[in-house]
Enzyme design. Structure first.
Site, PDB file in Angstrom:
ATOM      1  N   MET A   1     -33.192  23.955   5.757  1.00 53.27           N
ATOM      2  CA  MET A   1     -33.660  24.320   7.226  1.00 53.27           C
ATOM      3  C   MET A   1     -33.668  23.128   8.093  1.00 53.27           C
ATOM      4  O   MET A   1     -34.527  22.223   7.872  1.00 53.27           O
ATOM      5  CB  MET A   1     -34.900  25.094   6.935  1.00 53.27           C
ATOM      6  N   HIS A   2     -32.983  23.107   9.221  1.00 54.54           N
ATOM      7  CA  HIS A   2     -33.001  22.243  10.262  1.00 54.54           C
ATOM      8  C   HIS A   2     -32.982  22.616  11.730  1.00 54.54           C
ATOM      9  O   HIS A   2     -32.998  21.838  12.642  1.00 54.54           O
ATOM     10  CB  HIS A   2     -32.303  21.026   9.929  1.00 54.54           C
ATOM     11  N   ARG A   3     -32.632  23.952  11.925  1.00 55.39           N
ATOM     12  CA  ARG A   3     -32.383  24.211  13.483  1.00 55.39           C
ATOM     13  C   ARG A   3     -33.691  24.344  13.964  1.00 55.39           C
ATOM     14  O   ARG A   3     -34.774  24.990  13.614  1.00 55.39           O
ATOM     15  CB  ARG A   3     -32.025  25.662  13.283  1.00 55.39           C
TER      16      ARG A   3
ATOM     17  N   ASP B   1     -30.006  27.486   7.169  1.00 53.90           N
ATOM     18  CA  ASP B   1     -29.714  27.701   8.657  1.00 53.90           C
ATOM     19  C   ASP B   1     -28.608  27.044   9.084  1.00 53.90           C
ATOM     20  O   ASP B   1     -28.338  26.707  10.034  1.00 53.90           O
ATOM     21  CB  ASP B   1     -30.794  27.731   9.515  1.00 53.90           C
TER      22      ASP B   1
END
Ligand code: UD1
Length: 364
Positions: free
Chosen positions: A205-207, A282
Site C-alpha cells: 500500500m503506498h498511494r 494499491d
C-alpha cells in the site's frame, strides 16, 4: 542512433531492463545511455533492481530524491537538461507515469528531441491521482506511444492522437517477469519469513489516498489485524507508508500475525507473490503481475488505469472501502477464485518490438 532512457522510481526499472537488453542486439548501431533521476534512492528501492535485472549502473545519476511535486519535477528538469545538452541524443525513452516521466519528456521536447513513451494510453480518469496528470501530459507530447493493453489504444484514439504514433507492443514489465521467473525457484524468501505456499496474504500500500491520512491508515491497520487472524499477512512497507505509519504511531498497533518487512527485492517479491493466497494492493504494476501469474488480486482503489487486469485477469477493484476489501479477502479464503487469462501480447517480446520499431524508423 543515440538513445537516453530515463528511470526514476522502482516500477521503472523492470520496464527498462528488457529494452536495454533488446538494444544490445543491434551491435553498436544503438548507443544506449541510462539516466537515473534518483527519485527513488534507497538500496532496496533502486540498486537491488539494477543488480537483479542485469541492468548496468546508470551512466547518469541525478540524485534528485524526494520533495513536493513541483520541487521534484523542477529539479529533474534542470538536471536532465544538462544531460541532454551534453549528449544531444536522437531520442529519449520514458516509461510509466512517475514524476521523472513527465519531467524528462517535457525537457526533451523543449529541446526538439523526440520522446518515446512506454506504457502510453493508460487512463484511470481520476485527475486527483498525480500519475494521471503525468500520463496525459507525457502522451500528449510524445512521438512514439508504445501501448501495453487494448484500453490504451482506445483512449489514445479518443484523444485524437495521430495513428502513426501509436504502437501496440505489449507489456515490457511482463517481459521482465517472464525472464526472472526461473530465478525465483532458488529464492528462499518463504523460509526466511517462515511462510508456506498458499498460507499467507501479501499487502502492499503506498498511494497517497490510502496512506497519507491517519484515518485511512488506521482503517488499514484494523483490516490487516482482522485478516491476519485467518492467515499470516506479509506487508513489505513502502518508505512513504512507513513514514506515515510511524508519524501517526500506528506501527505499534499492528498485531503479531502481520509481518512488517522492508521493501523486498524483485526476485524474492515475485517468488512470494507466485505462491500467495492473494495480494491486497494499491499498486499499478502488481495488478498486472498478478494477472500474468494467475494470483488473486484485490485492489483498494476506485479506479484502475489497467482495466485488462479486471476484464481479462484475476484483479478485482473494491473501491477505497475497507469493508468491501475484507469481504473480498474472506471470499477468496472461502474458496472463491477468479479465473483469468493473459492479455494479448504479454508474451515476453514487447521490448524486442519496441527496438525493431525505433530502429526501422531511424533507418528511413
Ligand atoms: C512514486 C510515484 C508513484 C509510484 C511509486 C512507486 C510519482 C508522483 N509517484 O510514488 O506513481 O507508484 O513511486 O513506488 O512519481 N522515499 C524514500 N526512499 C526511496 C524513495 C522514496 O525514503 O528510495 C521517500 C521519499 O523521500 C518521499 C516518499 O518516500 O518522502 C515518497 O516518494 P516519492 O518519490 O515522492 O513518491 P512515491 O510515493 O514513492
Amino acid at each position: 542512433m543515440k538513445i537516453i532512457t530515463v528511470v526514476g522510481a522502482r516500477p521503472n526499472f523492470m520496464k527498462v531492463a528488457p529494452i536495454h537488453r533488446a538494444f544490445q542486439k543491434y551491435n553498436g548501431s544503438i548507443t544506449h545511455i541510462i539516466c537515473h533521476t534518483g527519485q527513488h534512492y534507497d538500496t532496496n528501492m533502486s540498486e537491488i533492481f539494477f543488480n537483479q535485472l542485469g541492468l548496468p549502473a546508470p551512466d547518469y545519476y541525478l540524485g534528485i530524491g524526494g520533495g513536493s511535486h513541483a520541487e521534484q519535477t523542477g529539479k529533474i528538469m534542470i538536471k536532465f537538461e544538462e544531460v541532454l545538452l551534453k549528449e544531444n541524443p536522437d531520442l529519449i525513452i520514458v516509461v510509466g507515469d512517475v514524476n521523472s516521466t513527465i519531467a524528462c519528456s517535457l525537457t526533451a521536447q523543449k529541446l526538439h528531441i523526440e520522446v518515446a513513451h512506454v506504457e502510453a494510453g493508460l487512463r484511470s480518469f481520476d485527475r486527483y491521482m498525480p500519475e494521471e496528470i503525468n500520463r496525459i501530459l507525457t502522451d500528449s507530447i510524445s512521438d512514439y506511444l508504445f501501448v501495453t493493453e487494448k484500453s490504451g489504444l482506445i483512449n489514445l484514439r479518443k484523444e485524437g492522437v495521430d495513428e502513426k504514433k501509436i504502437f501496440f507492443v505489449g507489456n515490457c514489465m511482463i517481459d521482465s517477469l517472464i525472464s526472472i521467473l526461473p530465478l525465483t525457484k532458488s529464492s528462499n524468501v518463504l523460509e526466511k519469513f517462515a511462510i508456506k505456499q498458499k498460507e499467507y496474504i501479501i499487502v502492499t500500500m503506498h498511494r497517497p489516498s490510502n496512506v497519507d491520512s491517519a484515518h485511512r491508515l488506521s482503517e488499514l491497520v484494523k483490516l490487516l489485524n482482522s485478516i491476519s487472524s485467518k492467515q499470516k499477512v506479509v506487508f513489505p512497507i513502502h518508505p512513504r507508508t512507513r513514514k506515515s505509519l510511524e508519524s501517526f504511531e500506528l506501527d505499534k498497533k499492528l498485531e503479531g500475525n502481520v509481518l512488517l518487512t522492508e521493501p523486498i527485492g524483485y526476485i524474492d517479491f515475485i517468488a512470494m507473490l507466485k505462491e500467495s493466497t492473494l495480494i491486497l494492493t494499491d499498486s499499478g504494476g502488481i495488478q498486472e503481475e498478478s494477472t500474468y501469474l494467475g494470483v488473486q488480486c484485490i485492489t483498494l482503489r476506485s479506479t484502475t488505469e489497467r482495466p485488462s487486469s479486471i476484464e481479462e485477469g484475476t484483479n478485482q477493484l473494491v473501491g477505497e472501502d475497507f469493508n468491501k476489501a475484507e469481504k473480498a479477502v474472506m471470499e477468496i479464503m472461502n474458496g472463491y477464485e477468479k479465473i483469468g487469462t493473459i492479455p494479448e501480447l504479454w508474451d515476453g517480446r514487447s521490448a524486442e518490438r519496441i527496438s525493431e520499431i525505433l530502429f526501422s524508423n531511424a533507418m528511413r
